[in-house]
Scaffold this active site. Structure first.
Site, mmCIF file in Angstrom:
data_model
loop_
_atom_site.group_PDB
_atom_site.id
_atom_site.type_symbol
_atom_site.label_atom_id
_atom_site.label_comp_id
_atom_site.label_asym_id
_atom_site.label_seq_id
_atom_site.Cartn_x
_atom_site.Cartn_y
_atom_site.Cartn_z
ATOM 1 N N SER A 198 -6.232 10.409 -2.268
ATOM 2 C CA SER A 198 -7.106 11.555 -1.972
ATOM 3 C C SER A 198 -7.275 12.445 -3.201
ATOM 4 O O SER A 198 -8.186 13.261 -3.253
ATOM 5 C CB SER A 198 -6.542 12.364 -0.805
ATOM 6 O OG SER A 198 -5.270 12.883 -1.151
ATOM 7 N N TYR A 210 -11.754 7.495 5.357
ATOM 8 C CA TYR A 210 -11.047 6.263 4.954
ATOM 9 C C TYR A 210 -11.450 5.095 5.867
ATOM 10 O O TYR A 210 -11.783 4.011 5.403
ATOM 11 C CB TYR A 210 -9.523 6.446 5.052
ATOM 12 C CG TYR A 210 -8.859 7.173 3.895
ATOM 13 C CD1 TYR A 210 -9.579 7.986 3.017
ATOM 14 C CD2 TYR A 210 -7.480 7.056 3.680
ATOM 15 C CE1 TYR A 210 -8.951 8.656 1.973
ATOM 16 C CE2 TYR A 210 -6.846 7.720 2.631
ATOM 17 C CZ TYR A 210 -7.573 8.524 1.783
ATOM 18 O OH TYR A 210 -6.941 9.177 0.763
ATOM 19 N N HIS A 239 -5.718 0.155 5.869
ATOM 20 C CA HIS A 239 -5.724 0.839 7.167
ATOM 21 C C HIS A 239 -6.102 -0.130 8.281
ATOM 22 O O HIS A 239 -6.903 0.179 9.168
ATOM 23 C CB HIS A 239 -6.678 2.048 7.140
ATOM 24 C CG HIS A 239 -6.601 2.815 5.838
ATOM 25 N ND1 HIS A 239 -7.622 2.858 4.933
ATOM 26 C CD2 HIS A 239 -5.588 3.508 5.287
ATOM 27 C CE1 HIS A 239 -7.246 3.561 3.875
ATOM 28 N NE2 HIS A 239 -6.021 3.967 4.055
ATOM 29 N N HIS A 278 -10.692 1.507 -1.565
ATOM 30 C CA HIS A 278 -10.044 2.773 -1.198
ATOM 31 C C HIS A 278 -10.851 3.966 -1.676
ATOM 32 O O HIS A 278 -10.979 4.204 -2.871
ATOM 33 C CB HIS A 278 -8.626 2.838 -1.783
ATOM 34 C CG HIS A 278 -7.681 3.643 -0.949
ATOM 35 N ND1 HIS A 278 -7.970 4.929 -0.537
ATOM 36 C CD2 HIS A 278 -6.472 3.353 -0.435
ATOM 37 C CE1 HIS A 278 -6.955 5.375 0.198
ATOM 38 N NE2 HIS A 278 -6.038 4.444 0.284
ATOM 39 N N GLU A 329 1.702 2.595 3.723
ATOM 40 C CA GLU A 329 1.087 3.786 3.124
ATOM 41 C C GLU A 329 1.970 5.018 3.301
ATOM 42 O O GLU A 329 1.497 6.115 3.543
ATOM 43 C CB GLU A 329 -0.317 4.051 3.706
ATOM 44 C CG GLU A 329 -1.205 4.862 2.769
ATOM 45 C CD GLU A 329 -2.618 5.096 3.294
ATOM 46 O OE1 GLU A 329 -2.833 4.990 4.505
ATOM 47 O OE2 GLU A 329 -3.493 5.389 2.471
ATOM 48 N N HIS A 355 1.257 5.128 -2.136
ATOM 49 C CA HIS A 355 0.686 6.057 -3.122
ATOM 50 C C HIS A 355 1.759 7.025 -3.585
ATOM 51 O O HIS A 355 2.696 7.355 -2.843
ATOM 52 C CB HIS A 355 -0.464 6.873 -2.521
ATOM 53 C CG HIS A 355 -1.616 6.050 -2.050
ATOM 54 N ND1 HIS A 355 -2.412 5.330 -2.902
ATOM 55 C CD2 HIS A 355 -2.115 5.835 -0.801
ATOM 56 C CE1 HIS A 355 -3.354 4.709 -2.194
ATOM 57 N NE2 HIS A 355 -3.191 4.994 -0.922
ATOM 58 N N ARG A 409 -1.965 8.922 -5.899
ATOM 59 C CA ARG A 409 -2.420 9.515 -4.630
ATOM 60 C C ARG A 409 -3.927 9.312 -4.500
ATOM 61 O O ARG A 409 -4.692 9.755 -5.373
ATOM 62 C CB ARG A 409 -2.090 11.009 -4.624
ATOM 63 C CG ARG A 409 -2.430 11.707 -3.318
ATOM 64 C CD ARG A 409 -2.338 13.228 -3.462
ATOM 65 N NE ARG A 409 -0.971 13.742 -3.498
ATOM 66 C CZ ARG A 409 -0.285 14.178 -2.430
ATOM 67 N NH1 ARG A 409 -0.858 14.184 -1.243
ATOM 68 N NH2 ARG A 409 0.944 14.633 -2.564
ATOM 69 N N HIS A 440 0.835 -1.203 0.000
ATOM 70 C CA HIS A 440 0.000 0.000 0.000
ATOM 71 C C HIS A 440 0.872 1.255 0.000
ATOM 72 O O HIS A 440 1.227 1.780 1.056
ATOM 73 C CB HIS A 440 -0.915 -0.037 1.241
ATOM 74 C CG HIS A 440 -1.968 1.017 1.293
ATOM 75 N ND1 HIS A 440 -2.955 1.023 2.256
ATOM 76 C CD2 HIS A 440 -2.215 2.103 0.530
ATOM 77 C CE1 HIS A 440 -3.742 2.062 2.083
ATOM 78 N NE2 HIS A 440 -3.309 2.749 1.041
HETATM 79 ZN ZN LIG Z 1 -4.079 4.548 0.772
#
Ligand SMILES: [Zn+2]
Length: 344
Positions: A71, A192, A221, A176, A282, A8, A69, A6
């Protein structure tokens, strides 16, 4: 080998962010549409070296399964065409990173989801990324509305055409979400984790994996609130006359280790079978600082997994490497392919 499942691309060159700004501005004023994206290989290297690559070396991780990414996916922005254009650009950037650092990064794609648009719309981009760019998975957003949860649950037939393609291509999805535009939620702090928990409960109440016995999801997460409340979920499944969770979900659902303290990882490793845990950090992501209680980065999750004294060496090997190779069936070949490219 230590595989971080994981990661990004959060160290993008500024030109990529500027491109997105112009793309969004052009939704109201077409004269603001961006020109072709120009980013040199050196610009990519300059940003990655002191970030993801530095941390990989310092923390002793080998490979990151790397996606745009999260977000910034912004599925709620604009329309389906906006999302297709932006996803292609972001996925192409991941492909460039994997070509520049073939031993460090393996690609996973962003899907061009858009609120109300059938997920089958994502199939061409998924197939392009897997067949042409060598990607091994995708990130699937259960809430393209960005915090308003307007889509059918992940277990609805609405999603089935995409799942059929995932099964055909033999790629898993990480569940995600992207940024929230609902001010009640904080993107990485609540949205999240809510989504992780929500997806799990959707899976628990459905027969999705009867229809797709080989479909696989990684809930990131640490699985949101799920491991902490495992007793609640086991009890609810029992009350609903569902099969035990192990039988119902654990051939298809996996959890990552993006949990940023030792007690959290201890709990995860105690509650969830080692066969269902994938190492992940992450980084560089939601939490960037150093924990004053330990003197180490919060997201240096390898330390926590190493620190679970009662996990056997074999279980740790599964968590760091074996499970990722199992859940991402194309990963092993892609690692070899990229390693060969690096030698050439
Ligand atoms: Zn992530």
């Amino acid at each position: 080998m230590v595989i971080d499942c994981h990661g990004h691309y959060t160290s993008e060159p500024a030109a990529l962010l500027e491109y997105r700004k112009q793309q969004v501005a052009a939704l109201n004023d077409p004269s603001k549409a961006p020109g072709p994206l120009r980013i040199s290989d050196d610009e990519i290297r300059e940003k990655l070296e002191p970030a993801q690559l530095k941390f990989q070396r310092e923390r002793g991780t080998d490979i990151a399964i790397f996606s745009p990414r999260a977000s910034a996916m912004g599925h709620h922005v604009g329309n389906a065409a906006t999302s297709v254009a932006w996803s292609q650009i972001c996925n192409d950037m991941i492909h460039r990173v994997c070509n520049l650092y073939p031993k460090n990064f393996i690609g996973v794609c962003q899907l061009p989801q858009s609120p109300g648009v059938p997920p089958s719309n994502c199939i061409p981009e998924l197939a392009r990324c897997v067949n042409e760019l060598g990607f091994v998975g995708c990130n699937l957003n259960p809430d393209p509305s960005g915090g308003y949860w307007k889509e059918p649950p992940l277990t609805d037939r609405w999603w089935y055409p995409l799942y059929e393609k995932m099964v055909e291509l033999d790629v898993p999805a990480m569940v995600h979400v992207t940024a929230t535009c609902n001010p009640a939620f904080h993107t990485t702090g609540s949205h999240y984790l809510n989504a992780d928990t929500t997806a799990f409960m959707q899976f628990l109440t459905s027969d999705l994996f009867k229809d797709f016995p080989t479909l696989k999801f990684v809930i990131p997460h640490g699985g949101g609130a799920v491991p902490f409340h495992w007793g609640r979920y086991r009890g609810m499944a029992q009350d609903m006359k569902r099969p035990p969770l192990k039988e119902l979900l654990l051939n298809n659902v996996y959890f990552d280790t993006c949990v940023y303290h030792q007690p959290g990882i201890d709990l995860l490793a105690k509650v969830i079978p080692a066969d269902n845990i994938l190492f992940a950090s992450e980084m560089v992501g939601a939490v960037k600082g150093v924990d004053p209680e330990t003197g180490h980065y919060f997201d240096d999750t390898k330390r926590y997994v190493d620190g679970v004294s009662w996990l056997s060496a074999e279980d740790k090997r599964k968590i760091f490497e074996g499970n990722a190779l199992k859940v991402y069936p194309r990963l092993s070949k892609q690692i070899s392919r990229q390693a060969a490219a690096a030698r050439a």
